[in-house]
Design a protein around this motif. Structure first.
Motif, mmCIF file in Angstrom:
data_model
loop_
_atom_site.group_PDB
_atom_site.id
_atom_site.type_symbol
_atom_site.label_atom_id
_atom_site.label_comp_id
_atom_site.label_asym_id
_atom_site.label_seq_id
_atom_site.Cartn_x
_atom_site.Cartn_y
_atom_site.Cartn_z
ATOM 1 N N ASP A 162 0.886 -1.537 -0.130
ATOM 2 C CA ASP A 162 -0.182 0.369 0.136
ATOM 3 C C ASP A 162 0.658 1.438 -0.107
ATOM 4 O OD1 ASP A 162 0.981 0.081 2.580
ATOM 5 O OD2 ASP A 162 -0.683 0.760 3.502
ATOM 6 N N SER A 163 2.302 0.986 0.252
ATOM 7 C CA SER A 163 2.867 2.159 0.812
ATOM 8 C C SER A 163 4.317 1.811 -0.143
ATOM 9 C CB SER A 163 3.015 2.358 2.008
ATOM 10 O OG SER A 163 3.625 1.920 2.756
ATOM 11 N N GLY A 164 5.055 1.411 -0.648
ATOM 12 C CA GLY A 164 6.138 1.281 -1.369
ATOM 13 C C GLY A 164 6.975 0.671 -0.058
ATOM 14 N N MET A 165 8.421 1.718 -0.219
ATOM 15 C CA MET A 165 9.519 1.281 0.483
ATOM 16 C C MET A 165 9.076 1.549 1.812
ATOM 17 S SD MET A 165 11.342 -0.116 -1.715
ATOM 18 C CE MET A 165 12.698 -0.525 -0.498
ATOM 19 N N LEU A 166 9.852 0.716 2.945
ATOM 20 C CA LEU A 166 9.325 0.345 4.210
ATOM 21 C C LEU A 166 10.296 2.605 4.811
ATOM 22 C CD1 LEU A 166 9.223 -2.475 6.239
ATOM 23 C CD2 LEU A 166 7.269 -1.992 4.833
ATOM 24 N N HIS A 167 11.060 2.518 4.447
ATOM 25 C CA HIS A 167 11.628 4.061 5.074
ATOM 26 C C HIS A 167 11.651 5.327 4.147
ATOM 27 C CE1 HIS A 167 14.039 2.159 1.810
ATOM 28 N NE2 HIS A 167 14.921 3.775 1.521
ATOM 29 N N GLU A 168 10.337 4.825 3.265
ATOM 30 C CA GLU A 168 10.113 6.410 2.310
ATOM 31 C C GLU A 168 8.819 6.612 2.899
ATOM 32 O OE1 GLU A 168 10.614 5.356 -1.442
ATOM 33 O OE2 GLU A 168 12.762 5.266 -1.676
ATOM 34 N N GLY A 169 8.739 7.969 2.466
ATOM 35 C CA GLY A 169 7.410 8.207 2.528
ATOM 36 C C GLY A 169 6.601 9.305 3.605
ATOM 37 N N GLY A 170 6.051 9.848 3.450
ATOM 38 C CA GLY A 170 4.933 10.649 4.733
ATOM 39 C C GLY A 170 5.143 9.734 6.158
ATOM 40 N N GLY A 171 5.233 10.027 7.387
ATOM 41 C CA GLY A 171 5.233 9.302 8.186
ATOM 42 C C GLY A 171 5.537 7.587 8.334
ATOM 43 N N ALA A 172 6.638 7.368 7.665
ATOM 44 C CA ALA A 172 7.229 5.664 7.692
ATOM 45 C C ALA A 172 8.184 6.335 9.296
ATOM 46 C CB ALA A 172 8.163 5.381 6.474
ATOM 47 N N LEU A 173 8.024 4.475 9.164
ATOM 48 C CA LEU A 173 8.925 4.190 10.991
ATOM 49 C C LEU A 173 10.382 4.512 10.511
ATOM 50 C CD1 LEU A 173 8.359 3.293 13.862
ATOM 51 C CD2 LEU A 173 8.108 1.324 12.905
ATOM 52 N N PHE A 174 10.356 3.716 9.802
ATOM 53 C CA PHE A 174 11.955 3.891 8.890
ATOM 54 C C PHE A 174 12.746 4.960 8.597
ATOM 55 C CE2 PHE A 174 9.998 -0.254 10.293
ATOM 56 C CZ PHE A 174 10.473 -1.120 11.534
ATOM 57 N N THR A 175 13.556 5.133 8.888
ATOM 58 C CA THR A 175 14.452 5.919 7.730
ATOM 59 C C THR A 175 15.214 5.910 7.321
ATOM 60 O OG1 THR A 175 16.144 5.763 10.160
ATOM 61 C CG2 THR A 175 13.927 7.633 9.938
ATOM 62 N N ASP A 176 15.506 4.489 6.738
ATOM 63 C CA ASP A 176 16.965 3.953 6.173
ATOM 64 C C ASP A 176 16.812 3.101 6.084
ATOM 65 O OD1 ASP A 176 19.010 6.560 6.485
ATOM 66 O OD2 ASP A 176 18.065 6.408 7.924
ATOM 67 N N ILE A 177 17.522 2.075 4.979
ATOM 68 C CA ILE A 177 18.935 0.988 5.100
ATOM 69 C C ILE A 177 19.561 0.352 5.774
ATOM 70 C CG2 ILE A 177 18.500 -1.419 3.609
ATOM 71 C CD1 ILE A 177 16.320 -1.016 1.902
ATOM 72 N N ALA A 178 20.153 0.013 6.408
ATOM 73 C CA ALA A 178 21.007 0.019 7.156
ATOM 74 C C ALA A 178 22.084 -0.923 6.617
ATOM 75 C CB ALA A 178 21.253 0.075 8.554
ATOM 76 N N TYR A 179 21.607 -2.504 6.022
ATOM 77 C CA TYR A 179 22.230 -3.137 5.847
ATOM 78 C C TYR A 179 21.535 -3.663 4.500
ATOM 79 C CZ TYR A 179 25.075 -6.997 5.031
ATOM 80 O OH TYR A 179 25.441 -8.740 4.052
ATOM 81 N N GLU A 180 21.608 -4.467 3.740
ATOM 82 C CA GLU A 180 21.350 -5.557 2.884
ATOM 83 C C GLU A 180 21.671 -6.344 2.006
ATOM 84 O OE1 GLU A 180 17.227 -4.886 -0.980
ATOM 85 O OE2 GLU A 180 18.460 -3.515 0.088
ATOM 86 N N VAL A 181 21.555 -7.945 1.614
ATOM 87 C CA VAL A 181 22.075 -8.998 1.094
ATOM 88 C C VAL A 181 20.618 -8.939 0.465
ATOM 89 C CG1 VAL A 181 22.157 -10.847 2.733
ATOM 90 C CG2 VAL A 181 23.670 -10.803 0.793
ATOM 91 N N SER A 182 21.448 -10.015 -0.552
ATOM 92 C CA SER A 182 20.288 -10.512 -1.698
ATOM 93 C C SER A 182 20.013 -11.862 -1.899
ATOM 94 C CB SER A 182 20.867 -9.912 -3.118
ATOM 95 O OG SER A 182 21.255 -10.556 -3.295
#
Length: 523
Positions: A162-182
C-alpha cells in the motif's frame, strides 16, 4: 564458539556503523532462510555484554516467530536473561531484561514495561503504514517514556503493497536501510537453496477480479480461480513434476479453494492436509510436525505459512494464489530456500502468473503503490519451461542457447526498456547507503547500494585491492569527494561516507544475472 557467516557479521557491523553516523530507525534486510534470527540474537548478546543496563524488546506478530527467536537466543546464550510475553504461548514474563513479545499481547502494556532502550521488530514489513495502529501507538508511548529509544526493523521484504518502501514517504517509521543482502548473493554463496521456476500449462484467470488496497479482493479472487477443472489440471501438473520431490507446499486463494486443492492431491494418491488462520493450535502443530517428518507429502494453505514457517525439506511450491504484492510473492517463494540434506533445489510451479508479474525470484521488481500493472521482462525456456529474465542468453537449468536479439532500426526513437537491449539506462537515485562487504580470501570492499524507485542497484568500490581495481576505486572516490584524501581502508571510507557527493542519476546496464553501475550524474 559461534561463527557468523560473512554477511551476518556485516549486518551487525552495519548496525553499529549506522548509529555511529545517524540517529534514525534503520532496517536490516536479509532474505528468508538467511539466518535473520541468528543476527538478531548475536546483536542482543553483544549489546548486553557491552552495556549490561540496556533493556531490549523483540516484537513481532506471529506466535511461531516469538518462540523461534527466543529459542535461537537461548541456543546461542543459554544464560540469557530472557522471557516471553505472549498470550498465544501462555507466557507473561513482563520483567525480563530481554523480552520477546507478541504485539497483540503487549501493545497496551508500554507503561508496565517502563524502561526500554532498544526495540527490535521482526517481519517489519507487516507494520501498517497508518500512524494509528497497535505498533505505532505502542512505540510512540515507549518513546515518550524514553526519548532515546532506538528501533531496528528486520525483514526479507522492505516494501509494502500500500505504501512502497518501508523507509520512504510521510510518516514512515523507518528512516534508512542500514544493510541489505540479496537472495542471489546467498544462493551463489551456497547459503540458500536454489529456486527453479517452471511455466505451468494451467493458468489461473483473474480477469474481472477487482482490487482493494492494491491487492485482489479475496472473495472475488477465490470465486475466479476455484474451478474444479482448473484445480484438477493444476494438480495433475503438480503430481507430474513432484513424483520425485518429497515435500510440497501449495498456496491457495481461499479456504474452500485450499480444501479442493487438498482433495485433488489426495484423489491422486498423495497425503495432503490443510492449514488456515483459524486452525486450532494443537491441530496445526500436529500437522506441521507430521509434514516436517515426511508423514504428510503436501500442505495446502490459505493466509498462513508465509511467515515464521520453517520446513527446510520443502522442495516444491505450487503457487495457486495470484497476488499483486511483491512481498507476499517473495515470502511464498522463500519457503523453499532453506537448505536440507538431499535437496538440490526447490521447484516453483507458478499457476498464478506471479513470476511474470513480479519478475524472476532472484530479481524481484516491486511496483510503487498504485503503479506498475505491466509485466517485467521475462521469458520461458523452450527446452525446459523455466521462467527466466529476458536478458539471459543461456538457460541455467538445461543449457538452451537463445538467439541474439534481432537489431531493428526504427524511424522514431524507441520507447522500449533500454535495459533489455544491454545498453545503459539512466535512472534517478532516491537513496544511497554504504556498507562493508567481505568475501572469503579477498580484501574487503565498500558496497554502495543505490535505491532507484523500488529497485536497488549495487557497486563495489575496491579500496583495499591492488592494481586496476584500486585505480578504479581512486577515480570513484575523487569524483565524489574532490579535495579529500583517498582512504586506504574501507573503515576509513565508511567514516567519511557522509562527505561524499550523492549522484542524482546513475547509468545501469545488465551484466549476466545482475546490473552494473556504468556511470553517475551529479548536480
Amino acid at each position: 564458539m559461534l561463527t557468523l557467516r560473512p554477511y551476518q557479521q556485516a549486518a551487525l557491523t552495519a548496525i553499529y556503523d549506522y548509529f555511529g553516523r545517524k540517529s534514525g530507525h534503520p532496517l536490516i534486510v536479509i532474505p528468508t532462510a538467511g539466518g535473520k534470527a541468528l543476527v538478531l540474537s548475536a546483536f542482543i548478546k553483544e549489546v548486553l555484554e557491552n552495556w549490561p543496563d540496556q533493556r531490549i524488546l523483540v516484537v513481532t506478530h506471529v506466535r511461531e516467530l516469538i518462540a523461534q527467536n527466543y529459542a535461537e537466543l537461548i541456543g546461542l546464550w543459554p544464560d540469557a536473561p530472557a522471557g516471553i510475553y505472549s498470550a498465544g504461548l501462555g507466557k507473561r514474563d513482563l520483567g525480563a531484561r530481554i523480552l520477546f513479545a507478541g504485539i497483540q499481547s503487549i501493545h497496551k502494556r508500554a507503561y508496565d514495561i517502563q524502561q526500554c532502550d532498544l526495540v527490535l521488530i521482526d517481519e517489519a514489513h507487516l507494520i501498517p503504514c497508518a500512524s494509528d495502529t497497535m505498533y505505532r501507538r505502542f512505540l510512540d508511548t515507549l518513546a515518550r517514556i524514553n526519548p532515546h529509544l532506538k528501533v531496528i526493523g528486520f525483514t526479507a521484504t522492505p516494501y509494502r503493497l500500500d505504501s512502497g518502501m518501508l523507509h520512504e514517504g510521510g510518516g514512515a517509521l523507518f528512516t534508512d536501510i542500514a544493510y541489505e543482502v540479496s537472495v542471489r548473493d546467498l544462493i551463489d554463496a551456497g547459503f540458500l537453496c536454489p529456486l527453479v521456476s517452471k511455466s505451468a500449462a494451467t493458468k489461473l484467470d483473474v480477469t474481472g477480479v477487482g482490487s482493494r488496497g492494491g491487492e485482489f479482493i479475496p472473495s472475488q479472487l477465490q470465486a475466479a480461480v476455484d474451478k474444479d477443472s482448473i484445480t484438477r489440471a493444476a494438480i495433475d501438473e503438480v503430481v507430474a513434476y513432484g513424483q520425485d520431490r518429497r515435500s510440497w507446499l501449495a498456496f491457495c486463494s481461499g479456504v474452500e479453494h485450499a480444501e479442493h486443492v487438498a482433495q485433488a492431491i489426495r484423489d491422486r494418491g498423495f497425503s495432503c492436509a490443510t492449514i488456515f488462520g483459524d486452525t486450532p493450535k494443537g491441530e496445526r502443530d500436529r500437522i506441521i510436525v507430521a509434514f516436517k517428518r515426511g508423514e504428510i507429502r503436501a500442505l495446502a494453505s490459505m493466509g498462513v505459512l508465509t511467515t515464521g514457517f520453517n520446513a527446510p525439506a520443502v522442495d516444491l511450491i505450487a503457487m495457486l494464489r495470484p497476488t499483486k504484492s511483491a512481498g507476499l510473492y517473495v515470502q511464498m517463494a522463500g519457503r523453499g530456500t532453506r537448505l536440507s540434506p538431499g535437496k538440490s533445489n526447490c521447484l516453483v510451479l507458478d499457476f498464478a502468473g506471479n513470476v511474470a508479474l513480479h519478475g524472476p525470484i532472484d530479481a524481484v521488481m516491486p511496483s510503487a503503490p498504485g503503479k506498475g500493472d505491466g509485466e517485467p521482462p521475462t521469458k520461458v525456456c523452450p527446452g525446459c519451461d523455466s521462467i527466466l529474465a529476458a536478458a539471459m542468453r543461456k538457460c541455467p537449468d538445461c543449457g538452451h542457447d537463445f538467439p541474439p536479439p534481432e537489431l531493428k532500426i526504427e524511424a522514431t526513437a524507441s520507447t522500449l526498456e533500454v535495459l533489455s537491449t544491454g545498453l545503459p539506462q539512466w535512472v534517478s537515485v532516491s537513496d544511497i547507503s554504504y556498507h562493508l562487504h567481505e568475501k572469503p580470501g579477498k580484501p574487503p570492499s565498500m558496497l554502495v547500494s543505490y535505491l532507484c524507485g523500488m529497485v536497488r542497484h549495487r557497486e563495489w568500490v575496491c579500496i583495499e585491492h591492488d592494481g586496476y581495481a584500486r585505480q578504479k576505486a581512486v577515480q570513484w572516490w575523487q569524483k565524489r569527494a574532490p579535495g579529500l584524501p583517498v582512504p586506504t581502508t574501507v573503515e576509513q571510507a565508511l567514516m567519511q561516507a557522509d562527505s561524499l557527493r550523492v549522484p542524482i542519476e546513475i547509468a545501469v546496464r545488465p551484466s549476466g544475472r545482475f546490473t552494473e553501475v556504468a556511470g553517475a550524474r551529479f548536480t
